[in-house]
Design an enzyme around this catalytic site. Sequence first.
Site, PDB file in Angstrom:
ATOM      1  CG  LEU A  66      -4.503  -7.232   3.384  1.00 28.48           C
ATOM      2  CD1 LEU A  66      -3.654  -8.306   4.025  1.00 28.48           C
ATOM      3  CD2 LEU A  66      -5.786  -7.033   4.170  1.00 28.48           C
ATOM      4  CG  ASP A  78       0.674  -2.779   9.762  1.00 28.31           C
ATOM      5  OD1 ASP A  78       1.219  -1.661   9.795  1.00 28.31           O
ATOM      6  OD2 ASP A  78       0.465  -3.384   8.690  1.00 28.31           O
ATOM      7  CG  HIS A  82       7.145  -3.054   2.337  1.00 23.60           C
ATOM      8  ND1 HIS A  82       5.950  -3.135   1.654  1.00 23.60           N
ATOM      9  CD2 HIS A  82       6.827  -2.790   3.629  1.00 23.60           C
ATOM     10  CE1 HIS A  82       4.952  -2.904   2.502  1.00 23.60           C
ATOM     11  NE2 HIS A  82       5.463  -2.704   3.709  1.00 23.60           N
ATOM     12  CB  ILE A 133      -0.962  -0.006   1.213  1.00 21.53           C
ATOM     13  CG1 ILE A 133      -2.146   0.944   0.988  1.00 21.53           C
ATOM     14  CG2 ILE A 133      -0.209   0.308   2.498  1.00 21.53           C
ATOM     15  CD1 ILE A 133      -3.078   0.554  -0.112  1.00 21.53           C
ATOM     16  CG  HIS A 134       4.712   1.512   1.875  1.00 17.80           C
ATOM     17  ND1 HIS A 134       5.585   2.165   2.710  1.00 17.80           N
ATOM     18  CD2 HIS A 134       4.163   0.519   2.612  1.00 17.80           C
ATOM     19  CE1 HIS A 134       5.568   1.597   3.905  1.00 17.80           C
ATOM     20  NE2 HIS A 134       4.710   0.582   3.866  1.00 17.80           N
ATOM     21  CG  ASP A 167      -4.797  -9.322  11.072  1.00 15.61           C
ATOM     22  OD1 ASP A 167      -4.203 -10.343  10.654  1.00 15.61           O
ATOM     23  OD2 ASP A 167      -4.983  -8.316  10.360  1.00 15.61           O
ATOM     24  CG  HIS A 198       4.704  -6.212   7.725  1.00 12.98           C
ATOM     25  ND1 HIS A 198       5.420  -6.583   6.614  1.00 12.98           N
ATOM     26  CD2 HIS A 198       4.358  -4.924   7.532  1.00 12.98           C
ATOM     27  CE1 HIS A 198       5.498  -5.560   5.788  1.00 12.98           C
ATOM     28  NE2 HIS A 198       4.867  -4.537   6.330  1.00 12.98           N
ATOM     29  N   GLY A 215      -2.648  -2.118   6.348  1.00 10.99           N
ATOM     30  CA  GLY A 215      -2.557  -2.191   7.793  1.00 10.99           C
ATOM     31  C   GLY A 215      -3.630  -3.090   8.373  1.00 10.99           C
ATOM     32  NE  ARG A 227      15.694 -26.332  -6.911  1.00 13.89           N
ATOM     33  CZ  ARG A 227      14.556 -26.997  -7.139  1.00 13.89           C
ATOM     34  NH1 ARG A 227      14.267 -28.080  -6.416  1.00 13.89           N
ATOM     35  NH2 ARG A 227      13.717 -26.591  -8.062  1.00 13.89           N
TER      36      ARG A 227
END
Length: 377
Positions: free
Chosen positions: A304, A271, A193, A140-141, A246, A214, A306, A225
Amino acid sequence: MADLVVLAGALHDGVAEAPRAERAMVIEAGRIVDVTDPARAPAAPVRRAAVVAPGLIDLQINGGGGVMFNDAPDRDTLRLMARAARAGGTAHLLPTFITAPGMGYRAAMEAVRAALAEAEPGILGLHLEGPFLSPARSGIHPAAAIRPLAEADLDALCAGIGGPLLLTLAPEEITPEVIARLAGAGIAVFAGHSEADHATVIAAAGAGLRGGTHLFNAMSQVAGRAPGMVGALFDDERLFAGIIADDIHVHPANLRLARRAMAGRLFLVTDAMATLDAPEARFVVDGKEIRQKDGRLADAEGCLAGAHLAMDEAVRNMIRLGGASPAEALRMASGVPARALRLEAELGRIAPGMRASLTLFDADLRAAGVVVDGRPF
């Protein structure tokens, strides 16, 4: 005369597996000075609870009480976030500022620096999540604001904030030498991330990488592998990791797997977003409206954004879904994050000399109040 006495029907001290019955915590000048039989406690104002544990610590919280830290990184936002977090049993938090254009994170640093200088209750430090992330794992960034870390960033970050600073970055987008410089300045560097492979994460750990953000989300996964970042976090006992319990971000089977693989190194985070203690709140991230439906926070495309989660709920979920004992789940929300920030001499246990930060629960481990450095809420 003591400043405060907290009476516990059952006390989880952060060390023992079995709770101790009917204990009194005697508090003076923001510190625990004694843990004793209630009959021996001195005269003082009293708080009572069915269960008392070390104050819960949330190292990843983006908002609460209807506000988002990124929208207004100032003292008023921090106060609202801390108040909302306390409703879920969090005594201390790292307000989290996610990717923003340019050096926008400096406003968050200044806000937290001022809050720490004035001992704002509950504000422990700062978590900067980005902007030095992998474009392939933006989540979402805002993707357009993700960028490499420059020398000016190193100077700004290494100047510090007067307290704990956690920085989430993608280790494949940086050199081990830069990680070493950040870690040498006292920054807790976490990987997140990220598309980093196992070897890259292990090399980063050798340079001072402290953990992962996270776990399972927005990171390279385990394959036969190619162990990926998840495999590296499991494999390297130097590394900690936060996890969002959650029942949305991580499957219960993976909660159980991670708990076993990272015993003593896995900690709970919320989060949480603006909806914490304000369930009907709506908010915007990178121009996208985020709504809550059945506990899930997502944009219109289903990405998603947070979690709608409080720390006491995360503790109960780790017991119910993750197979943890109450003592283990409470350590995952207090002692382990304290160790991840190298604050175990101050927080995460209940013993004479420790900071008087406690979470009070009812018999079902629902938060009933907190004490932050001797101050009851």
